[in-house]
Design a protein around this motif. Structure first.
Motif, PDB file in Angstrom:
ATOM      1  N   LEU A  50     -20.335-120.813 -66.938  1.00 59.82           N
ATOM      2  CA  LEU A  50     -19.457-119.728 -66.602  1.00 59.82           C
ATOM      3  C   LEU A  50     -19.699-119.174 -65.184  1.00 59.82           C
ATOM      4  CD1 LEU A  50     -20.281-117.726 -69.865  1.00 59.82           C
ATOM      5  CD2 LEU A  50     -18.147-118.481 -69.146  1.00 59.82           C
ATOM      6  N   GLY A  51     -20.515-119.817 -64.545  1.00 59.88           N
ATOM      7  CA  GLY A  51     -20.614-119.402 -62.954  1.00 59.88           C
ATOM      8  C   GLY A  51     -21.466-118.198 -62.869  1.00 59.88           C
ATOM      9  N   LEU A  52     -22.165-117.914 -63.756  1.00 57.37           N
ATOM     10  CA  LEU A  52     -23.010-116.680 -63.846  1.00 57.37           C
ATOM     11  C   LEU A  52     -24.267-117.024 -63.198  1.00 57.37           C
ATOM     12  CD1 LEU A  52     -22.668-114.685 -67.211  1.00 57.37           C
ATOM     13  CD2 LEU A  52     -22.123-113.827 -65.018  1.00 57.37           C
ATOM     14  N   LEU A  53     -24.534-118.461 -63.345  1.00 55.48           N
ATOM     15  CA  LEU A  53     -25.859-118.788 -62.659  1.00 55.48           C
ATOM     16  C   LEU A  53     -25.548-120.199 -61.935  1.00 55.48           C
ATOM     17  CD1 LEU A  53     -28.880-118.378 -63.276  1.00 55.48           C
ATOM     18  CD2 LEU A  53     -28.802-119.758 -65.387  1.00 55.48           C
ATOM     19  N   MET A  67     -17.085-126.336 -60.704  1.00 52.76           N
ATOM     20  CA  MET A  67     -17.509-124.889 -60.757  1.00 52.76           C
ATOM     21  C   MET A  67     -18.420-124.434 -59.529  1.00 52.76           C
ATOM     22  SD  MET A  67     -15.956-123.503 -63.491  1.00 52.76           S
ATOM     23  CE  MET A  67     -16.725-122.162 -63.770  1.00 52.76           C
ATOM     24  N   ARG A  71     -14.668-121.978 -58.966  1.00 57.62           N
ATOM     25  CA  ARG A  71     -14.881-121.590 -60.080  1.00 57.62           C
ATOM     26  C   ARG A  71     -13.679-120.592 -60.789  1.00 57.62           C
ATOM     27  NH1 ARG A  71     -18.581-118.146 -57.382  1.00 57.62           N
ATOM     28  NH2 ARG A  71     -18.828-116.084 -58.139  1.00 57.62           N
ATOM     29  N   LEU A  75     -12.163-120.276 -64.288  1.00 55.24           N
ATOM     30  CA  LEU A  75     -12.463-118.896 -64.978  1.00 55.24           C
ATOM     31  C   LEU A  75     -11.316-118.101 -65.648  1.00 55.24           C
ATOM     32  CD1 LEU A  75     -15.110-117.204 -63.012  1.00 55.24           C
ATOM     33  CD2 LEU A  75     -15.389-118.305 -65.163  1.00 55.24           C
ATOM     34  N   PHE A  80     -15.114-115.996 -72.963  1.00 61.40           N
ATOM     35  CA  PHE A  80     -16.758-115.947 -73.479  1.00 61.40           C
ATOM     36  C   PHE A  80     -16.665-114.772 -74.388  1.00 61.40           C
ATOM     37  CE2 PHE A  80     -20.543-113.807 -71.884  1.00 61.40           C
ATOM     38  CZ  PHE A  80     -21.478-114.435 -72.664  1.00 61.40           C
TER      39      PHE A  80
ATOM     40  N   VAL B 106     -17.460-112.919 -65.522  1.00 62.81           N
ATOM     41  CA  VAL B 106     -17.128-114.429 -65.890  1.00 62.81           C
ATOM     42  C   VAL B 106     -15.597-114.269 -66.058  1.00 62.81           C
ATOM     43  CG1 VAL B 106     -19.228-114.865 -67.535  1.00 62.81           C
ATOM     44  CG2 VAL B 106     -17.141-113.720 -68.671  1.00 62.81           C
ATOM     45  N   PRO B 108     -11.903-113.787 -63.859  1.00 61.43           N
ATOM     46  CA  PRO B 108     -11.535-114.156 -62.442  1.00 61.43           C
ATOM     47  C   PRO B 108     -11.587-113.270 -61.324  1.00 61.43           C
ATOM     48  CG  PRO B 108      -9.887-114.292 -64.281  1.00 61.43           C
ATOM     49  CD  PRO B 108     -10.711-113.907 -64.871  1.00 61.43           C
ATOM     50  N   ARG B 265     -26.974-114.385 -58.788  1.00 63.56           N
ATOM     51  CA  ARG B 265     -26.453-115.772 -59.408  1.00 63.56           C
ATOM     52  C   ARG B 265     -27.428-116.805 -59.641  1.00 63.56           C
ATOM     53  NH1 ARG B 265     -21.732-118.442 -56.981  1.00 63.56           N
ATOM     54  NH2 ARG B 265     -21.686-119.412 -58.800  1.00 63.56           N
ATOM     55  N   GLN B 266     -28.432-117.104 -58.642  1.00 63.21           N
ATOM     56  CA  GLN B 266     -29.716-117.962 -58.725  1.00 63.21           C
ATOM     57  C   GLN B 266     -30.731-117.490 -59.614  1.00 63.21           C
ATOM     58  OE1 GLN B 266     -30.054-118.354 -54.629  1.00 63.21           O
ATOM     59  NE2 GLN B 266     -29.230-120.466 -54.383  1.00 63.21           N
ATOM     60  N   GLY B 268     -30.058-115.670 -62.245  1.00 59.75           N
ATOM     61  CA  GLY B 268     -29.510-115.186 -63.533  1.00 59.75           C
ATOM     62  C   GLY B 268     -29.623-113.901 -64.032  1.00 59.75           C
ATOM     63  N   LEU B 270     -27.321-111.553 -63.412  1.00 60.56           N
ATOM     64  CA  LEU B 270     -25.921-110.966 -63.600  1.00 60.56           C
ATOM     65  C   LEU B 270     -25.928-110.725 -65.111  1.00 60.56           C
ATOM     66  CD1 LEU B 270     -23.396-112.826 -61.231  1.00 60.56           C
ATOM     67  CD2 LEU B 270     -24.588-110.673 -61.016  1.00 60.56           C
TER      68      LEU B 270
END
Lengths: 247, 275
Positions: A50-53, A67, A71, A75, A80, B106, B108, B265-266, B268, B270
């Motif tokens: 999902l691009g959250l991580l 992604m 992304r 998206l 989700f 998540v 756009p 984002r690195q 996690g 979020l």
């Protein structure tokens, strides 16, 4: 062509390797299950999709978009649902759906909300605040949110967790129907083996961040000589076959 | 693409509106939230306005009256910065409190669109809070902030922008430290007050504090306010400094936000930022 294409994907948090070089693909109209115990890496994998991580290594392509670099294009056509991510409690169901209709640039949002209310039996709930709903009602609303943009890719993290059998069955029915009607690619993480068996054409079994086995539910049952996926899951989680062989 | 989705500016505007609608719907239903917007500006105005009235009643002379006006003007304009900063930070916190960030990020929605929505909400929240206080100042103390002329727009604009970049810094810290940084949303700008020369000129400050004061746009804005109120002049130099400093601090805050957003984002963060 794969709708989701994951290659050599890894995620490292300091000392912990949460996901270790996994690769898989999901095609249009296919539902792939992610099976594994707590901490196996399922949610981390979904968060990366999902691009959250941001992954430590590997590539993810969704609908042809990389992604890592593109992304947002993907998206817009994904969605989700997870019981662990809430919708604003003070907003009504209709307001929540309206917010996401705007975020996903859904044309004629009121018509789409009415359609979803009809399909998911939400009409009587539209004016109720999300925080006042039961767990089953919240799950239906979360599912409506995840379908608001008619996604081509749907990522579901334990979509029927904490639901009674009746509501769980209804939710599974809606997921099946949506996939059949839309040709959507679905990735489903679940602890519910019966659900995985019913919905998924292909299953990835994860353990300690790795895909340790995969195949259709039927082929996994055959391979492990078990009657249901729960037994297969326990074989893998507890290394039972190795233990039995050693005995 | 299914459903005839559009690209580009229209879609971006819709996403920004979607996020603003989420907050407007919340305020429409929550009178305590609406009350909170006007409560502090009016409380501050009453405390300092009556203090100024009391001092003016005890001492005669134009200088005392002018000092009272400067006090009320300072209170009202400083509330512009405070409310603008809180408007951004609290709107962001609303997403964390409702555990909704996962869904938002998540979608756009681009990070800059989220910021644009937060700034839009900040503007609405600030106007809802400060305009009644400005009206009350006119009713209670016959003080008309707009009497200083069109320059008031520049003073407002600089203080709003200052509130925004401070808030962007706070949001960055929340992204880095989670709920542990939450208290900064309410308190951080109060710490700037002594250096902002809201109620006194920068020259009053000890020499060691002056460089800090001069690095803040707010000190130049309030020097500009005093020039307008006392001498009827537009202090272009001060306003130029305020605008330049705002531009520099905004770039710095935007870079910090971009860095912390990527860091979140690195890590996690979020998905579980509220924890």
């Amino acid at each position: 062509m794969s709708i989701i294409a994951v290659r050599d994907l890894s995620k490292q948090y300091r000392e912990t390797l949460a996901v270790d070089r996994i690769s898989f693909a999901v095609g249009a109209g296919q539902t792939v299950g992610l099976l594994g115990g707590n901490g196996a890496g399922k949610t981390t994998t979904i968060a990366m999709l999902l691009g959250l991580l941001i992954p430590t290594a590997g590539t993810i392509h969704v609908l042809g978009h990389d992604m890592a670099t593109d992304r947002f294009a993907a998206l817009a056509r994904m969605n989700f649902s997870s019981p662990y991510v809430a919708l604003p409690h003070r907003l009504t169901v209709a307001e929540n759906l309206r917010v996401y209709a705007h975020l996903y640039d859904v044309p004629a949002p009121e018509r789409r909300i009415a359609e979803l209310a009809g399909e998911l039996d939400l009409a009587a709930l539209l004016d109720r605040q999300a925080g006042t709903l039961s767990a089953g009602q919240k799950t239906r609303v979360a599912l409506a949110k995840s379908l608001i943009n008619r996604p081509d890719v749907l990522l579901l993290d334990e979509p029927t967790a904490s639901l009674d059998p009746d509501t769980g069955d209804l939710v599974r029915g809606w997921i099946e129907r949506y996939r059949a009607e839309s040709g959507c690619a679905i990735l489903l993480a679940s602890h519910n083996m019966a659900e995985v068996e019913r919905l998924c054409g292909h299953v990835l079994v994860m353990k300690q961040g790795r895909v340790v086995d995969e195949g259709s539910p039927a082929s996994l049952l055959d391979r492990y000589g078990r009657a249901d996926l729960e037994e297969v899951f326990l074989d893998i989680a507890r290394d039972r076959r190795r233990a039995e062989a050693a005995a | 693409m299914r459903g005839g989705r559009r690209d580009g500016r229209t879609a971006a505007m819709r996403r920004i509106w979607g996020m603003m609608y989420r907050h407007i719907a919340l305020y429409r239903r929550s009178w305590p939230r609406l009350l909170e917007l006007t409560y502090w500006p009016i409380l501050q105005l009453c405390v300092w306005g009556f203090t100024a009235s009391f001092i003016a009643s005890r001492a005669n002379g134009g200088a005392v009256l002018a000092a009272g006006s400067l006090l009320i003007g300072g209170v009202l304009l400083w509330e512009v910065a405070l409310r603008s900063q809180m408007g951004v930070a609290v709107s962001f916190l609303e997403e964390i409190w409702s555990r909704n960030l996962g869904h938002v990020f998540v979608s756009p929605l681009r990070p800059w669109e989220l910021i644009a929505a937060l700034l839009g909400m900040s503007l609405l929240r600030m106007l809802t809070g400060v305009l009644p206080a400005i009206g009350l100042a006119w009713l209670l103390y016959a003080f008309n902030l707009f009497a200083i002329g069109p320059v008031v727009v520049l003073l407002f604009a600089n203080l709003i922008i200052m509130g925004w970049w401070v808030a962007l810094g706070v949001v960055s810290l929340i992204l880095r430290h989670g709920a542990g940084a939450e208290a900064l949303a309410w308190s951080v700008l109060f710490g700037f007050t002594p250096f902002s020369a809201v109620y006194y000129p920068v020259s009053v400050l000890p020499a060691a504090m002056r460089p800090v004061a001069l690095a803040l746009p707010s000190s130049h804005v309030f020097e500009g306010m005093r020039a307008a109120m006392l001498h009827g002049e537009i202090a272009w130099t001060q306003l130029g400094w305020a605008a330049g400093l705002n531009a520099a601090w905004t770039v710095a805050a935007a870079l910090l936000f971009a860095r912390q957003f990527r860091g979140a984002r690195q890590r996690g963060a979020l998905l579980n930022i509220g924890e």
